[in-house]
Design a protein around this motif. Structure first.
Motif, short mmCIF file in Angstrom:
data_model
loop_
_atom_site.label_atom_id
_atom_site.label_comp_id
_atom_site.label_asym_id
_atom_site.label_seq_id
_atom_site.Cartn_x
_atom_site.Cartn_y
_atom_site.Cartn_z
N GLY A 107 3.30 7.15 -7.11
CA GLY A 107 2.89 6.79 -8.48
C GLY A 107 4.20 6.41 -9.03
O GLY A 107 4.92 5.49 -8.34
N PRO A 108 4.61 6.82 -10.14
CA PRO A 108 5.90 6.15 -10.83
C PRO A 108 7.16 7.00 -10.38
O PRO A 108 8.15 6.72 -10.40
CB PRO A 108 5.70 6.61 -12.32
N ALA A 109 6.86 8.03 -9.54
CA ALA A 109 8.01 8.76 -8.94
C ALA A 109 8.26 8.22 -7.64
O ALA A 109 7.46 7.93 -6.98
CB ALA A 109 7.44 10.18 -9.00
N ALA A 132 7.10 6.51 -2.08
CA ALA A 132 6.71 6.26 -3.66
C ALA A 132 5.35 6.96 -3.98
O ALA A 132 4.21 6.99 -3.10
CB ALA A 132 6.57 4.76 -3.93
#
Length: 122
Positions: A33-35, A31
């Protein structure tokens, strides 16, 4: 008969292996961040599964194919028994780099089916 047989097969944890050799694979979620991504890892001994060994894999009383010595095949002093050397044997001597492409007629024997015990080990 003109039939073609696929000699390669998928290597998995269930692939028969000699001695303590093993094949392991794993994946992990990464993971950032948002990705979210994935990563893979494989740990294995090369002598598992489909392969073509070179003539550098065996000697009789220290003499290899073509009357070559241990030093000839290793390009100098060989590693100690049980130790591995990065890059393997000397290039251009008896390594797999000297094997020409193979296309020929053959008799294919399923040694695992003929000799494996109930646990699948030969």
């Amino acid at each position: 008969t003109g039939r073609t047989y696929e000699l390669g097969f998928e290597t998995t944890r269930a692939t028969p292996a000699f001695g303590t050799r093993k094949f392991e694979s794993a994946a992990a979620v990464i993971a950032l961040g948002p990705a979210v991504g994935a990563d893979d890892r494989a740990t294995y001994d090369v002598g598992i599964g489909t392969q073509l060994d070179s003539l550098a894999h065996f000697s009789a009383a220290g003499t290899y194919y073509g009357n070559r010595s241990l030093a000839d095949v290793w390009g100098g002093a060989p590693p100690a028994a049980g130790e591995y050397r990065d890059g393997g044997v000397a290039k251009g001597v008896l390594g797999i780099d000297t094997v020409l492409p193979v296309a020929t007629r053959a008799v294919v024997l399923d040694m695992t089916a003929a000799h494996a015990g109930a646990d699948g080990i030969v």
